[in-house]
Scaffold this active site. Structure first.
Site, PDB file in Angstrom:
ATOM      1  N   GLY A  43       0.571  -1.419   0.370  1.00 13.63           N
ATOM      2  CA  GLY A  43      -0.140  -0.315   0.383  1.00 13.63           C
ATOM      3  C   GLY A  43       0.898   1.367   0.198  1.00 13.63           C
ATOM      4  O   GLY A  43       0.630   2.419  -0.674  1.00 13.63           O
ATOM      5  N   CYS A  44       1.750   1.549   0.987  1.00 15.09           N
ATOM      6  CA  CYS A  44       2.475   2.699   0.732  1.00 15.09           C
ATOM      7  C   CYS A  44       3.273   2.867  -0.565  1.00 15.09           C
ATOM      8  O   CYS A  44       3.526   3.969  -0.881  1.00 15.09           O
ATOM      9  CB  CYS A  44       3.919   2.340   1.986  1.00 15.09           C
ATOM     10  N   THR A  45       4.311   1.548  -1.316  1.00 11.02           N
ATOM     11  CA  THR A  45       4.574   1.803  -2.465  1.00 11.02           C
ATOM     12  C   THR A  45       3.377   2.377  -2.853  1.00 11.02           C
ATOM     13  O   THR A  45       3.749   3.100  -3.829  1.00 11.02           O
ATOM     14  CB  THR A  45       4.946   0.082  -2.560  1.00 11.02           C
TER      15      THR A  45
END
Length: 148
Positions: A43-45
């Site tokens: 998700g952060c990527t």
């Protein structure tokens, strides 16, 4: 947690290269501060890469960007280098910046409770006033949320 109308907190954080980033340097500029739970997770990527891919449009609209997580400087450096992020990501291991924005909160996942970063983005105008809080971040379409 910071809310609409609040002022940009004063802070000095350390970016992925070990350099100090001072919130005072953004006076007179529009600023996006986005908090993400952990560098290099799916998700952060997706979120960071969406912002990277739309960085020129965000810049054309006058926005500066800073990402923040509780990761180490080394992890942030690897994340930034691997995905060629054109903006700073702060390594806030001691939660100094995270706590100023109030995003370290109780979270629930798969039936367990724990403390962690609530994925949130704050948008500030040129006067350092919060004009947008995005707490339901669409990781794959985040730049569009900011530009709305």
């Amino acid at each position: 947690m910071l809310k609409l109308g609040d002022s940009l907190p004063e802070f000095i954080g350390t970016n992925q290269n070990g350099e100090p980033i001072d919130s005072q340097n953004f006076k007179g500029k529009k600023l996006v501060v986005f908090f993400y739970p952990k560098a290099s997770t799916p998700g952060c990527t997706a979120e960071a890469c969406n912002l990277r891919d739309n960085y020129s449009v965000l810049k054309q609209n006058g926005f500066q960007l800073i990402g923040v997580s509780a990761d180490s400087e080394k992890r942030q450096k690897n994340f930034s280098d691997k995905y060629e992020l054109p903006f700073d990501v702060l390594a806030d291991e001691n939660h100094y910046v995270i706590n100023k924005f109030g995003v370290w909160q109780l979270k629930k996942f798969m039936g367990r409770e724990f403390m962690g970063i609530v994925r949130t983005t704050f948008v500030f105008d040129e006067n350092g006033i919060c004009i947008q809080v995005i707490d339901k971040v669409k990781t794959k379409d985040h730049a569009a949320q900011i530009l709305e």
